[in-house]
Scaffold this motif. Structure first.
Motif, PDB file in Angstrom:
ATOM      1  N   GLY A 162       8.901  11.994  -6.896  1.00 12.98           N
ATOM      2  CA  GLY A 162       7.536  11.712  -6.462  1.00 12.98           C
ATOM      3  C   GLY A 162       7.084  10.366  -6.975  1.00 12.98           C
ATOM      4  O   GLY A 162       7.380   9.996  -8.107  1.00 12.98           O
ATOM      5  N   ILE A 163       6.378   9.656  -6.130  1.00 13.96           N
ATOM      6  CA  ILE A 163       5.784   8.377  -6.507  1.00 13.96           C
ATOM      7  C   ILE A 163       4.289   8.479  -6.276  1.00 13.96           C
ATOM      8  O   ILE A 163       3.840   8.796  -5.178  1.00 13.96           O
ATOM      9  N   ARG A 164       3.531   8.203  -7.330  1.00 21.62           N
ATOM     10  CA  ARG A 164       2.074   8.253  -7.233  1.00 21.62           C
ATOM     11  C   ARG A 164       1.517   6.868  -7.016  1.00 21.62           C
ATOM     12  O   ARG A 164       2.083   5.871  -7.456  1.00 21.62           O
ATOM     13  N   GLY A 165       0.369   6.816  -6.369  1.00 18.54           N
ATOM     14  CA  GLY A 165      -0.332   5.564  -6.180  1.00 18.54           C
ATOM     15  C   GLY A 165      -1.783   5.817  -5.846  1.00 18.54           C
ATOM     16  O   GLY A 165      -2.146   6.917  -5.414  1.00 18.54           O
ATOM     17  N   ALA A 166      -2.605   4.802  -6.063  1.00 18.31           N
ATOM     18  CA  ALA A 166      -4.027   4.905  -5.737  1.00 18.31           C
ATOM     19  C   ALA A 166      -4.606   3.509  -5.555  1.00 18.31           C
ATOM     20  O   ALA A 166      -4.107   2.525  -6.114  1.00 18.31           O
TER      21      ALA A 166
END
Length: 122
Positions: free
Chosen positions: A6-10
């Motif tokens: 999983g790769i998170r971003g915002a």
């Protein structure tokens, strides 16, 4: 060995306008792809959330516009916790990769850098 990671971003936007949401989401996704080096065919799925103050567009539409036409995408609304970051788009991208978990680069842009300062300085 290929595994799912999983790769998170915002990212944040100045106002609730469709063009701003789409452009910011595309900028975020392009940064995630660039920093982690994967293709749309490597993406298992992507989950997008927006804060309750963003209602004018689905962020997943930006992924479609980028060519992620076969990737399963979903949009959700974040819990409206008082005093928390406003006008924020978040994403969790699941990719098939040989990268180790500590090699994944999560991406936080604009006002969203405050969400994970431990990850933005890498």
């Amino acid at each position: 060995m290929i595994v799912m990671r999983g790769i998170r971003g915002a990212i944040t936007v100045a106002r609730d306008e469709p063009a701003l949401i789409l452009d910011a989401t595309e900028r975020l996704l392009r940064a995630i792809v660039e920093r982690n080096g994967f293709a749309p065919a490597d993406v298992g799925s992507a989950l997008f959330t927006v804060t309750p103050d963003l209602v004018s567009e689905f962020p997943a539409a930006a992924a479609r516009r980028m060519g992620w036409t076969l990737v399963p995408l979903l949009n959700f609304t974040e819990i409206g916790v008082p005093g928390r970051l406003e006008r924020c788009i978040r994403v969790l991208v699941h990719i098939n990769t040989e990268m180790t978990q500590d090699a994944i680069e999560h991406v936080y842009l604009e006002g969203a850098v405050v969400l994970r300062p431990d990850l933005t300085g890498r």
